[in-house]
Design an enzyme around this catalytic site. Sequence first.
Site, PDB file in Angstrom:
ATOM      1  N   GLY A 104      -3.907   2.019   8.478  1.00 61.10           N
ATOM      2  CA  GLY A 104      -4.830   1.351   9.386  1.00 61.10           C
ATOM      3  C   GLY A 104      -4.529  -0.134   9.496  1.00 61.10           C
ATOM      4  O   GLY A 104      -4.615  -0.723  10.579  1.00 61.10           O
ATOM      5  N   HIS A 117       0.732   8.165   3.634  1.00 60.78           N
ATOM      6  CA  HIS A 117       1.541   7.559   4.686  1.00 60.78           C
ATOM      7  C   HIS A 117       3.029   7.877   4.552  1.00 60.78           C
ATOM      8  O   HIS A 117       3.834   7.378   5.355  1.00 60.78           O
ATOM      9  CB  HIS A 117       1.338   6.046   4.675  1.00 60.78           C
ATOM     10  CG  HIS A 117      -0.097   5.646   4.745  1.00 60.78           C
ATOM     11  ND1 HIS A 117      -0.878   5.866   5.855  1.00 60.78           N
ATOM     12  CD2 HIS A 117      -0.922   5.068   3.823  1.00 60.78           C
ATOM     13  CE1 HIS A 117      -2.106   5.429   5.626  1.00 60.78           C
ATOM     14  NE2 HIS A 117      -2.159   4.942   4.405  1.00 60.78           N
ATOM     15  N   ASP A 168       0.848  -1.192   0.000  1.00 58.06           N
ATOM     16  CA  ASP A 168       0.000   0.000   0.000  1.00 58.06           C
ATOM     17  C   ASP A 168       0.885   1.244   0.000  1.00 58.06           C
ATOM     18  O   ASP A 168       1.372   1.678   1.045  1.00 58.06           O
ATOM     19  CB  ASP A 168      -0.926   0.003   1.218  1.00 58.06           C
ATOM     20  CG  ASP A 168      -1.935   1.156   1.174  1.00 58.06           C
ATOM     21  OD1 ASP A 168      -1.785   2.047   0.312  1.00 58.06           O
ATOM     22  OD2 ASP A 168      -2.857   1.161   1.997  1.00 58.06           O
ATOM     23  N   ILE A 216       0.344   9.585   8.395  1.00 59.83           N
ATOM     24  CA  ILE A 216      -0.242   8.684   9.385  1.00 59.83           C
ATOM     25  C   ILE A 216       0.136   7.240   9.078  1.00 59.83           C
ATOM     26  O   ILE A 216       0.538   6.909   7.956  1.00 59.83           O
ATOM     27  CB  ILE A 216      -1.777   8.834   9.445  1.00 59.83           C
ATOM     28  CG1 ILE A 216      -2.407   8.442   8.102  1.00 59.83           C
ATOM     29  CG2 ILE A 216      -2.163  10.253   9.826  1.00 59.83           C
ATOM     30  CD1 ILE A 216      -3.936   8.424   8.122  1.00 59.83           C
TER      31      ILE A 216
END
Length: 284
Positions: free
Chosen positions: A211, A193, A188, A208
């Site tokens: 998840g 990110h 990903d 961030i």
Amino acid sequence: MGLNYERIMAYRPADIAVSYGPRDCILYALGIGLGMDPLDSRQLKFVYERAGLQAFPTMAAVLGWPGRMTDPAFGLDETMVVAAELKVTLARPLAAADDLVSRPRIKEVVDRGPGGPAIILAARDLLARDGTPVACVESNLLARKHGGFGGRTSTLPEPHAIPDGEPERVCDLPTPPNLALLYRLTGDENPLHADPERAKAAGFPRPILHGAATFGIAAHAVLRQLDYSVERLASISARFSRPVFPGETIRTEIWPAPTHISFQCRVIGRDDIVLSNGLATVRA
């Protein structure tokens, strides 16, 4: 252009051949923070090929992923799409090396009405070459402000309820500041990110953590309660509630039971619950 329900529901990616080996297992385990204690032999078996290498169970979440739905024909603004929920069900433990087939599909798109979100329910089966099931990965995506497209307003199943009262156990796991940069190498590569400017444009002060990486860290805390016995984990699911920033420490709060483990995660210092409604089912 709004969300195109028919185009999304018609999305049927071809089967994806999946071939992975020890390096992939090690990279995934490092990407969720395993091996930070180099003297813990229970963690070492996930990150060192000479320690009886095992695949960490939630690595299924990155195998055979068809990628983000970026085709403009879907009518999705990818900056508004976030992971909402993830579940991994394991028919058997993942091998440290294997050849599998991934079969992705869209199950439904739920319309929460004008101004509300759309919820995209996706799944993919991981099958052995002989067709026997290995794992199933189910993921719900929240497309903010994409509701009102005239789709179904199906009622989703109620999430697992966390028991009342204080947790029976807690497990604190730190995350290194570069963890998102490492985890993105599992597939990903969303710039949210990694790119500070893209993160700011999305409303975050800095990049961030994925998840799914937070999910893997929670699974680490859960598996620790099972003495790292991968064969005992049958399934694990949770909802994403708040973002995690790399470098923060994640506290997993745990309520064990004979057949399952309830859990939720919060960030130490912010006291924000970042993963909620967690449920792991376990084998005897």
